[in-house]
Design an enzyme around this catalytic site. Sequence first.
Site, mmCIF file in Angstrom:
data_model
loop_
_atom_site.group_PDB
_atom_site.id
_atom_site.type_symbol
_atom_site.label_atom_id
_atom_site.label_comp_id
_atom_site.label_asym_id
_atom_site.label_seq_id
_atom_site.Cartn_x
_atom_site.Cartn_y
_atom_site.Cartn_z
ATOM 1 N N ASN A 109 0.880 -1.104 -0.074
ATOM 2 C CA ASN A 109 0.072 0.051 0.076
ATOM 3 C C ASN A 109 0.770 1.194 0.072
ATOM 4 O OD1 ASN A 109 -2.502 -1.387 0.112
ATOM 5 N ND2 ASN A 109 -2.441 -1.630 2.179
ATOM 6 N N HIS A 110 0.197 2.383 -0.341
ATOM 7 C CA HIS A 110 0.882 3.778 -0.465
ATOM 8 C C HIS A 110 0.385 4.527 0.741
ATOM 9 C CE1 HIS A 110 2.642 3.500 -4.611
ATOM 10 N NE2 HIS A 110 2.250 2.275 -4.329
ATOM 11 N N ALA A 111 1.087 5.431 1.476
ATOM 12 C CA ALA A 111 0.550 6.326 2.322
ATOM 13 C C ALA A 111 -0.588 6.995 1.635
ATOM 14 C CB ALA A 111 1.729 7.169 2.829
#
Length: 186
Positions: free
Chosen positions: A94-96
């Site tokens: 996931n990305h922030a």
Amino acid sequence: MTHSLNTRLPDPRLRNPLVFPNGTPDPATVFLSEVIQHPNINVGDWTYYNDQTLPDNYAATLAPYLFEGAPERLSIGRFCQIAQGVQFITATANHAMQGISTFPFAIFDPKRLPTYRASLPRGRDTVVGHDSWIGREAVLLPGAELGCGAKILQLLDIAWWDWDKDKIEAHLHLIEASDASALANV
């Protein structure tokens, strides 16, 4: 009815447990416990993976986004069968999400990378129960939990995959058969 007592499980410490009739080990079939040394991945004995591409790095092939020291883990039980192309996508893929952009600028800056990793939300572990079969090209998403075998309560009570090697070998004919009641009476 008599049963062959010569049935033996392969040594779970073999890298390539499948042997062709001519005596040559199949290089595409590996016991994962022998080819993965990753602190975030735990694989039970007799779990095998078959991949005709013969990966150099089995951990990166199966869990490409699970880095050493990530907050989550991948746990795979005993006697699992995993086909080529299976991937476990863990939460660290996931990305922030707290900023205006989800672009991971910090991963390109070695000084900021540790803080970026620490800022990612903690995902659930991915767990594969004993005696599970994961077919070709399957993708398991972050936090997936596969139950043991066919999830039949009686098999969960028997939990043959937790037996010692000698007991499994002695009762392999029952494990390969379809009569769970007979297995329960062992």
